[in-house]
Scaffold this motif. Structure first.
Motif, PDB file in Angstrom:
ATOM      1  N   ASN A  68       0.809  -1.217   0.000  1.00  0.00           N
ATOM      2  CA  ASN A  68       0.000   0.000   0.000  1.00  0.00           C
ATOM      3  C   ASN A  68       0.844   1.270   0.000  1.00  0.00           C
ATOM      4  O   ASN A  68       0.328   2.349  -0.288  1.00  0.00           O
ATOM      5  CB  ASN A  68      -0.915   0.022   1.231  1.00  0.00           C
ATOM      6  CG  ASN A  68      -1.964  -1.071   1.191  1.00  0.00           C
ATOM      7  OD1 ASN A  68      -3.075  -0.874   0.726  1.00  0.00           O
ATOM      8  ND2 ASN A  68      -1.613  -2.247   1.711  1.00  0.00           N
ATOM      9  N   ALA A 108      -4.698  -0.496   5.271  1.00  0.00           N
ATOM     10  CA  ALA A 108      -3.718  -1.131   4.390  1.00  0.00           C
ATOM     11  C   ALA A 108      -3.754  -2.651   4.547  1.00  0.00           C
ATOM     12  O   ALA A 108      -3.745  -3.402   3.560  1.00  0.00           O
ATOM     13  CB  ALA A 108      -2.318  -0.600   4.692  1.00  0.00           C
ATOM     14  N   ILE A 128      -1.850   3.495  -2.079  1.00  0.00           N
ATOM     15  CA  ILE A 128      -2.487   3.682  -0.774  1.00  0.00           C
ATOM     16  C   ILE A 128      -3.946   4.105  -0.895  1.00  0.00           C
ATOM     17  O   ILE A 128      -4.613   4.320   0.118  1.00  0.00           O
ATOM     18  CB  ILE A 128      -1.689   4.721   0.047  1.00  0.00           C
ATOM     19  CG1 ILE A 128      -1.912   4.533   1.551  1.00  0.00           C
ATOM     20  CG2 ILE A 128      -2.033   6.159  -0.398  1.00  0.00           C
ATOM     21  CD1 ILE A 128      -1.002   5.386   2.399  1.00  0.00           C
ATOM     22  N   ALA A 131      -6.518   2.127   1.218  1.00  0.00           N
ATOM     23  CA  ALA A 131      -6.487   2.451   2.650  1.00  0.00           C
ATOM     24  C   ALA A 131      -7.080   3.823   2.926  1.00  0.00           C
ATOM     25  O   ALA A 131      -7.646   4.055   4.003  1.00  0.00           O
ATOM     26  CB  ALA A 131      -5.051   2.376   3.161  1.00  0.00           C
ATOM     27  N   ALA A 186      -9.667  -2.690  -4.522  1.00  0.00           N
ATOM     28  CA  ALA A 186      -8.906  -2.208  -3.367  1.00  0.00           C
ATOM     29  C   ALA A 186      -9.671  -1.104  -2.655  1.00  0.00           C
ATOM     30  O   ALA A 186      -9.665  -1.020  -1.413  1.00  0.00           O
ATOM     31  CB  ALA A 186      -7.534  -1.702  -3.813  1.00  0.00           C
TER      32      ALA A 186
END
Length: 209
Positions: A68, A108, A128, A131, A186
């Motif tokens: 991440n 993450a 990232i 996250a 994600a």
């Protein structure tokens, strides 16, 4: 000239004020600075730390987390860091101190585990942004709880974005700015992790009453 120079010196922040500003920024810096440093390592660092399904199944479990914090390139990094800074500015009051970087860390790990379980065909992943969706949903729900209308606006926008991505693919121009394929799952796993955290917090609070 002398008067102007003197005025400039007088307007410089006092050391104590500067220290307070740096102390205020530390939750953001502990996320941004490592990403910047890792980006300086280029492709070797990216390949060593990215989410890599085969490597993880072979025992490199840390890649669930470190993937991440590395990015495809500087444009991808700039996009993610801009989002990180924006979320910190929006939620600084409801996620003060250690809470912001802690959510990034949990998000993450949630993204890594989500990809491992939910996307068996995905070979590798970096970035990232997933996250950040953890921070986004938790911050928005905390603002809702406080009665702040911006929380509802941010929550609805996130929901619409996630639905759009799942059914229509990445947002327009996102792949062009990222410099590669956007793994929309994600974002979903990051938001799901945040929702689980909020739900767990509510259950914990009620159990203590």
């Amino acid at each position: 000239y002398n008067n102007g120079f003197t005025d400039t010196l007088m307007n410089l922040p006092e050391p104590s004020n500067l220290k307070l500003r740096l102390l205020r920024l530390w939750p953001l810096l502990v996320v941004v600075v490592p990403c910047l440093l890792l980006a300086c390592g280029g492709e070797p660092v990216r390949e060593a730390l990215r989410y890599d399904r085969f490597a993880i199944l072979a025992g490199a479990w840390w890649r669930l987390f470190t993937g991440n914090f590395v990015h495809l390139g500087w444009s991808h990094l700039a996009e993610d860091m801009a989002g990180c800074i924006l979320l910190w500015l929006l939620f600084e009051d409801v996620l003060p101190g250690w809470r912001f970087p802690a959510l990034i860390a949990v998000g993450a790990l949630g993204v890594g585990l989500g990809l491992l379980v939910g996307d068996p065909d995905l070979r590798w992943y970096v970035g990232i942004s997933g996250a950040l969706n953890t921070v986004w949903i938790v911050g928005a729900m905390l603002l809702m709880r406080r009665g702040d209308g911006i929380g509802w606006l941010l929550g609805v926008f996130l929901l619409v974005k996630l639905v759009y991505e799942q059914y229509l693919g990445p947002l327009p121009f996102s792949e062009a700015t990222t410099g590669g394929v956007v793994v929309v799952d994600a974002h979903l796993y990051g938001a799901f992790t945040g929702a689980l955290l909020v739900a767990a917090s509510l259950v914990w609070r009620r159990a203590r009453v």
